[in-house]
Design a protein around this motif. Structure first.
Motif, PDB file in Angstrom:
ATOM      1  N   CYS A 216       0.834  -1.192   0.000  1.00 42.37           N
ATOM      2  CA  CYS A 216       0.000   0.000   0.000  1.00 42.37           C
ATOM      3  C   CYS A 216       0.875   1.251   0.000  1.00 42.37           C
ATOM      4  O   CYS A 216       1.931   1.284   0.653  1.00 42.37           O
ATOM      5  N   TYR A 217       0.384   2.282  -0.736  1.00 42.36           N
ATOM      6  CA  TYR A 217       1.155   3.526  -0.841  1.00 42.36           C
ATOM      7  C   TYR A 217       0.222   4.654  -1.233  1.00 42.36           C
ATOM      8  O   TYR A 217      -0.708   4.480  -2.037  1.00 42.36           O
ATOM      9  N   THR A 218       0.469   5.831  -0.652  1.00 41.73           N
ATOM     10  CA  THR A 218      -0.258   7.046  -1.011  1.00 41.73           C
ATOM     11  C   THR A 218       0.710   7.983  -1.725  1.00 41.73           C
ATOM     12  O   THR A 218       1.709   8.419  -1.123  1.00 41.73           O
ATOM     13  N   PRO A 219       0.445   8.316  -2.995  1.00 43.13           N
ATOM     14  CA  PRO A 219       1.401   9.166  -3.728  1.00 43.13           C
ATOM     15  C   PRO A 219       1.386  10.589  -3.182  1.00 43.13           C
ATOM     16  O   PRO A 219       0.423  11.025  -2.538  1.00 43.13           O
ATOM     17  N   VAL A 220       2.481  11.310  -3.461  1.00 43.64           N
ATOM     18  CA  VAL A 220       2.571  12.708  -3.049  1.00 43.64           C
ATOM     19  C   VAL A 220       2.205  13.636  -4.187  1.00 43.64           C
ATOM     20  O   VAL A 220       2.086  14.835  -3.994  1.00 43.64           O
ATOM     21  N   GLY A 221       2.012  13.121  -5.359  1.00 47.90           N
ATOM     22  CA  GLY A 221       1.676  13.898  -6.539  1.00 47.90           C
ATOM     23  C   GLY A 221       1.934  13.046  -7.769  1.00 47.90           C
ATOM     24  O   GLY A 221       1.937  11.810  -7.686  1.00 47.90           O
ATOM     25  N   ASP A 222       2.116  13.708  -8.906  1.00 43.62           N
ATOM     26  CA  ASP A 222       2.488  12.953 -10.103  1.00 43.62           C
ATOM     27  C   ASP A 222       3.858  12.331  -9.865  1.00 43.62           C
ATOM     28  O   ASP A 222       4.840  13.042  -9.572  1.00 43.62           O
ATOM     29  N   GLU A 223       3.946  11.007  -9.984  1.00 39.04           N
ATOM     30  CA  GLU A 223       5.231  10.343  -9.774  1.00 39.04           C
ATOM     31  C   GLU A 223       5.149   8.904 -10.271  1.00 39.04           C
ATOM     32  O   GLU A 223       4.076   8.334 -10.427  1.00 39.04           O
ATOM     33  N   THR A 224       6.334   8.351 -10.529  1.00 44.88           N
ATOM     34  CA  THR A 224       6.464   6.927 -10.827  1.00 44.88           C
ATOM     35  C   THR A 224       7.348   6.319  -9.740  1.00 44.88           C
ATOM     36  O   THR A 224       8.457   6.793  -9.503  1.00 44.88           O
ATOM     37  N   VAL A 225       6.833   5.300  -9.063  1.00 46.41           N
ATOM     38  CA  VAL A 225       7.593   4.646  -7.984  1.00 46.41           C
ATOM     39  C   VAL A 225       8.010   3.261  -8.456  1.00 46.41           C
ATOM     40  O   VAL A 225       7.249   2.556  -9.119  1.00 46.41           O
ATOM     41  N   ASN A 226       9.234   2.907  -8.132  1.00 49.03           N
ATOM     42  CA  ASN A 226       9.770   1.584  -8.444  1.00 49.03           C
ATOM     43  C   ASN A 226       9.930   0.825  -7.140  1.00 49.03           C
ATOM     44  O   ASN A 226      10.606   1.294  -6.212  1.00 49.03           O
ATOM     45  N   VAL A 227       9.304  -0.335  -7.070  1.00 52.65           N
ATOM     46  CA  VAL A 227       9.214  -1.088  -5.820  1.00 52.65           C
ATOM     47  C   VAL A 227       9.733  -2.504  -6.034  1.00 52.65           C
ATOM     48  O   VAL A 227       9.465  -3.127  -7.071  1.00 52.65           O
ATOM     49  N   THR A 228      10.488  -3.004  -5.066  1.00 49.53           N
ATOM     50  CA  THR A 228      10.890  -4.415  -5.043  1.00 49.53           C
ATOM     51  C   THR A 228      10.385  -5.033  -3.748  1.00 49.53           C
ATOM     52  O   THR A 228      10.654  -4.521  -2.658  1.00 49.53           O
ATOM     53  N   ILE A 229       9.630  -6.133  -3.896  1.00 45.34           N
ATOM     54  CA  ILE A 229       9.086  -6.869  -2.763  1.00 45.34           C
ATOM     55  C   ILE A 229       9.913  -8.137  -2.580  1.00 45.34           C
ATOM     56  O   ILE A 229      10.202  -8.855  -3.546  1.00 45.34           O
ATOM     57  N   ARG A 230      10.308  -8.424  -1.346  1.00 48.00           N
ATOM     58  CA  ARG A 230      11.030  -9.666  -1.027  1.00 48.00           C
ATOM     59  C   ARG A 230      10.133 -10.551  -0.148  1.00 48.00           C
ATOM     60  O   ARG A 230       9.677 -10.128   0.910  1.00 48.00           O
ATOM     61  N   CYS A 231       9.896 -11.782  -0.635  1.00 44.46           N
ATOM     62  CA  CYS A 231       9.101 -12.759   0.111  1.00 44.46           C
ATOM     63  C   CYS A 231      10.038 -13.862   0.605  1.00 44.46           C
ATOM     64  O   CYS A 231      10.765 -14.469  -0.193  1.00 44.46           O
ATOM     65  N   SER A 232      10.015 -14.124   1.894  1.00 42.28           N
ATOM     66  CA  SER A 232      10.966 -15.054   2.524  1.00 42.28           C
ATOM     67  C   SER A 232      10.229 -16.216   3.169  1.00 42.28           C
ATOM     68  O   SER A 232       9.051 -16.123   3.518  1.00 42.28           O
ATOM     69  N   ASP A 233      10.976 -17.336   3.331  1.00 42.90           N
ATOM     70  CA  ASP A 233      10.432 -18.481   4.054  1.00 42.90           C
ATOM     71  C   ASP A 233      11.152 -18.632   5.387  1.00 42.90           C
ATOM     72  O   ASP A 233      12.027 -17.834   5.737  1.00 42.90           O
ATOM     73  N   ALA A 234      10.764 -19.669   6.127  1.00 44.47           N
ATOM     74  CA  ALA A 234      11.312 -19.863   7.467  1.00 44.47           C
ATOM     75  C   ALA A 234      12.814 -20.153   7.454  1.00 44.47           C
ATOM     76  O   ALA A 234      13.490 -20.007   8.469  1.00 44.47           O
ATOM     77  N   CYS A 235      13.330 -20.579   6.293  1.00 43.72           N
ATOM     78  CA  CYS A 235      14.761 -20.865   6.176  1.00 43.72           C
ATOM     79  C   CYS A 235      15.565 -19.620   5.798  1.00 43.72           C
ATOM     80  O   CYS A 235      16.789 -19.665   5.720  1.00 43.72           O
TER      81      CYS A 235
END
Length: 373
Positions: A216-235
């Motif tokens: 989730c994200y609320t922009p501050v105005g006109d912009e392009t955001v680049n996001v990287t999500i990391r999903c991890s396991d118990a190991c």
């Protein structure tokens, strides 16, 4: 003497037998009772297994005189070791790691020697079978435990190794959002995990937060955001998923300027002036009069004056988001007034003969548009 003999396998056992004879006329010795035979001064016997034999030897001289000697021999024949059972099992590992399992045997004769791998991978050391898997695999192992006689037992078992696989991130497409005003946007994030030990996802780079399976994200105005999500396991194994989100925040329309102006009319007549606006987002809905007289039609403000007057008008142009611009202008109407003739008084002329007479005639015009009399 009585004695005990331990044998790896039933084997002939011999004991010396004999007698002393003061007359030196000993004839010989023979088995009086019990198993075995006497030959060459020895009693010899091959046991059939674990047993205790009682033997009497009679030694006789030439006169028929004799002596008897009785003894017992206990035979203990080696038994094979009895391997300790090893159950089949499975291991889940975050990374290939050595596994050790106890191996051993009990030995009724107390002459246990050692255990070793007969077939399959791994080694035996310190009473344990040890092995490091190369990946996901099932290994079948047979352990042989031997005693000092070379007798043995075999114990077989299987071990299944499941090595952790990193989660597989759900794909997230790049996208664009148009918003009337900066508003929170949420996008689902997650991963599948073949091992069922998925832990969580978090933002590795870029703005926003992850909660309840959503970024989730609320922009501050006109912009392009680049996001990287990391999903991890118990190991601690993980996958990364990157995406970009372009936010376009609505801009209000920009009204086309309308200058103040004046109209001179011979008689009140309708006047139309163009009204319009440009919209950078292309979502203009229309324009309307918010103050002043007149009507809007086909992109024009139109009005018929009632006489000399100045009207003040404000036009509002609105887009689909409710954003707007206002444009104000004034229009002065001047309606023509008739000329005012100069007075010409009545008079009398006496002439000796008819002659041209000239008298001045004229008019004043409030609007300055007098033409002639």
């Amino acid at each position: 003497n009585d004695t005990t003999v331990f044998q790896c396998t039933p084997t002939q056992f011999c004991r010396p037998v004999g007698a002393t004879d003061p007359n030196s006329n000993l004839v010989g010795c023979a088995v009086q009772t019990g198993p075995g035979t006497v030959s060459g001064g020895n009693w010899c016997y091959t046991p059939a297994g674990d047993e205790v034999v009682s033997v009497t030897i009679r030694c006789t001289d030439a006169c028929g005189a004799y002596c008897d000697e009785t003894f017992q021999v206990t035979f203990q024949i080696n038994d094979s070791p009895a391997c300790t059972p090893i159950n089949d099992t499975s291991y889940f590992q975050c990374a290939p790691t050595q596994v050790c399992r106890p191996v051993g045997a009990t030995d009724a004769n107390g002459n246990f020697s050692s255990c070793a791998v007969l077939s399959g991978p791994g080694t035996v050391s310190g009473g344990n079978w040890g092995y490091t898997p190369s990946g996901d695999e099932t290994v079948n192992v047979t352990i042989r435990c031997s005693d000092a006689c070379g007798a043995y037992c075999d114990e077989s078992f299987s071990v299944t190794f499941s090595i952790n696989d990193a989660p597989s991130c759900d794909a997230i497409n790049d996208t664009t959002y148009f918003q009337c005003a900066p508003t929170q946007v949420c996008r689902p994030v997650g991963a599948t995990d073949a091992n069922g030990n998925f832990s969580s996802c978090a933002v590795l780079s870029g703005p926003g937060t992850v909660s309840g399976g959503n970024w989730c994200y609320t922009p501050v105005g006109d912009e392009t955001v680049n996001v990287t999500i990391r999903c991890s396991d118990a190991c601690g194994a993980y996958c990364d998923e990157s995406f970009s989100v372009t936010f376009q925040i609505n801009d209000p329309p920009v009204c086309t300027p309308i200058s103040d102006t004046s109209y001179f009319q011979c008689a009140p007549a309708e006047v139309c002036r163009p009204v319009a606006s440009t919209d950078p987002n292309g979502n203009l809905t229309g324009c309307a009069i918010i103050s002043g007289p007149g009507t809007l039609s086909a992109g024009n403000w139109c009005y018929t004056p009632s006489g000399d007057e100045t009207v003040n008008v404000t036009v509002r142009c609105t887009d689909a988001c409710g954003a707007y611009c206002d444009e104000s202008f004034s229009v002065t109407f001047t309606i023509n007034d008739a000329p005012a003739c100069a007075s010409v008084s009545d008079t009398t002329y006496f002439q000796c003969a008819p002659a041209e007479v000239c008298r001045p005639v004229s008019a004043t015009d409030a609007n300055g548009n007098f033409t002639s009399c």
